[in-house]
Design a protein around this motif. Structure first.
Motif: not given
Length: 421
Positions: A180-185
């Motif tokens: 989920i955090t990586g989806d923002q990158f």
């Protein structure tokens, strides 16, 4: 963001006091009665000995800072007591850390790392404990009214990286965690690229705890042209990706490498060959000046004196550096409070003092910091963000050095990315 995920966005509103001098609040002094106050208690948490990203150096830096403060007179005569907690990259574990801090009457959580933003910010808010100088890995850290960030977090790094890579790359492939955090990158990286007229990066999600990244490396290299850049932002496992990239063929790929500080730092360059490292000429975006900058000398001297044999501390690690800055902020705020006659140090009074803080110097490691209404940058979904500046660095002759001069402000890029997000 992938279709299967929807990131939770909590809108928090806090009536902030106008900019001005620090002022004290009210409440009881924890740990003391009468004229004999006890220590000022804080907590630092970070993951250690997990399969994902680990940050044991942050815990060690907090302990070294405690020794340094207490050996030099304490906080205007009061001892500093630092509790450390392994949050294990787990929402239950970090919630237990918060409960432990509350039970100990901690006045703040300082310089910590956790990817479980929703869990720990909710728990801290329930216990009225401010969060000072978190690593900035989650969006929640830039939304919670009790969060006081000292950098622009991963959003600023990625937006800055897009701008830095755009000067050298016609195409960019981004290898990032499939989380989920990586989806923002890619949202922030792409906006940085677009600002300079470059196309969006190819988004290549990958397992963040894999032991081999050959498939991801093959996809990232693509046509293997020198005008292509491969950016890997996988935390501790970035080194594993670059090793897989190096093993693809008889000759090293022609692509230029890029990343952000934390995924690439001096220790990785050293471990992969120094001046002969495949990371030579890699472009790396950071929050702070390179570790070689003289502005870090005080931190280095503290580490040498109070943690010389503690191999958990790497002075070039951004987690260690963020912890140093966070504790610098905390001690300056508390010492200013204590100059007020009758000031009491509680989580509530520390929060109120932070809300009034502006123009706080970190000795040039960051722009001057503050969290008044005039300091907040009004970036949607990142309402607590006050520092939108990054540094551009490059690996030359085996050393991470400054590329260009000074800080680069990515506030405009962050606002555009927020409108997309």
């Amino acid at each position: 963001m992938t279709e299967r995920r929807v990131c939770r966005a909590r809108k928090a509103v806090l009536p902030l006091l106008a900019a001005g001098a620090l002022a004290s609040g009210c409440g009881a002094i924890p740990g003391g009665t009468g004229g004999s106050p006890g220590p000022v208690v804080v907590m630092t948490w970070a993951p250690d000995d997990t399969r994902s990203t680990n940050m044991p150096g942050m815990l060690a830096m907090a302990q070294a800072f405690e020794s340094y403060v207490n050996d030099t007179g304490g906080l205007n005569g009061r001892k500093l007591k630092v509790l450390t907690c392994n949050e294990r990259n787990d929402s239950v574990a970090v919630s237990m850390c918060v409960q432990r801090a509350a039970d100990a009457h901690a006045v703040a959580v300082v310089g910590s790392y956790s990817q479980q933003g929703g869990a720990f910010t909710t728990a801290l808010e329930s216990n009225d404990i401010p969060y000072i100088g978190g690593y900035g890995i989650t969006q929640d850290e830039f939304q919670s009214p009790l969060s006081y960030p000292v950098n622009g977090g991963l959003p600023a790094l990625l937006a800055g990286s897009g701008g830095q890579l755009s000067g050298a790359c016609k195409k960019v492939a981004l290898v990032r965690p499939d989380t989920i955090t990586g989806d923002q990158f890619p949202i922030f990286l792409d906006e940085g690229l677009k600002t300079a007229g470059r196309p969006a990066a190819r988004d290549l999600p990958a397992q963040d705890d894999a032991s081999d990244y050959t498939e991801a490396a093959q996809r990232a290299v693509g046509d293997n042209k020198t005008s292509t850049c491969v950016s890997a932002v996988l935390g501790d496992h970035t080194s594993t990706f670059f090793d897989s990239l190096r093993r693809l063929g008889d000759k090293p790929p022609k692509v230029r490498l890029g990343s952000v500080i934390g995924s690439v730092q001096q220790s990785l360059v050293d471990a992969t060959g120094g001046p002969h490292s495949p990371l030579e000429n890699a472009l790396v975006t950071g929050w702070y000046p390179p570790a070689s900058d003289a502005k870090w000398n005080q931190m280095k001297s503290v580490v040498t004196k109070y943690a010389f044999s503690d191999d958990r501390i790497d002075v070039a690690d951004p987690g260690v550096q963020t912890t140093w800055i966070a504790y610098t902020v905390f001690t300056k705020v508390v010492e200013a409070m204590q100059k007020e006659k009758g000031a009491e140090i509680t989580s509530d009074t520390v929060q109120k003092a932070l809300d009034r803080t502006t123009g706080l110097s970190t000795g040039g490691l960051t722009p001057d910091l503050g969290w008044t209404d005039t300091d907040l940058l009004d970036i949607p979904d990142h309402t607590r963000l006050v520092d939108s500046k990054v540094t551009y660095q490059v690996v030359q002759q085996g050393r991470l050095v400054q590329q260009g001069s000074g800080f680069v402000d990515v506030a405009a890029t962050l606002k555009k990315a927020a409108s997309v997000n």
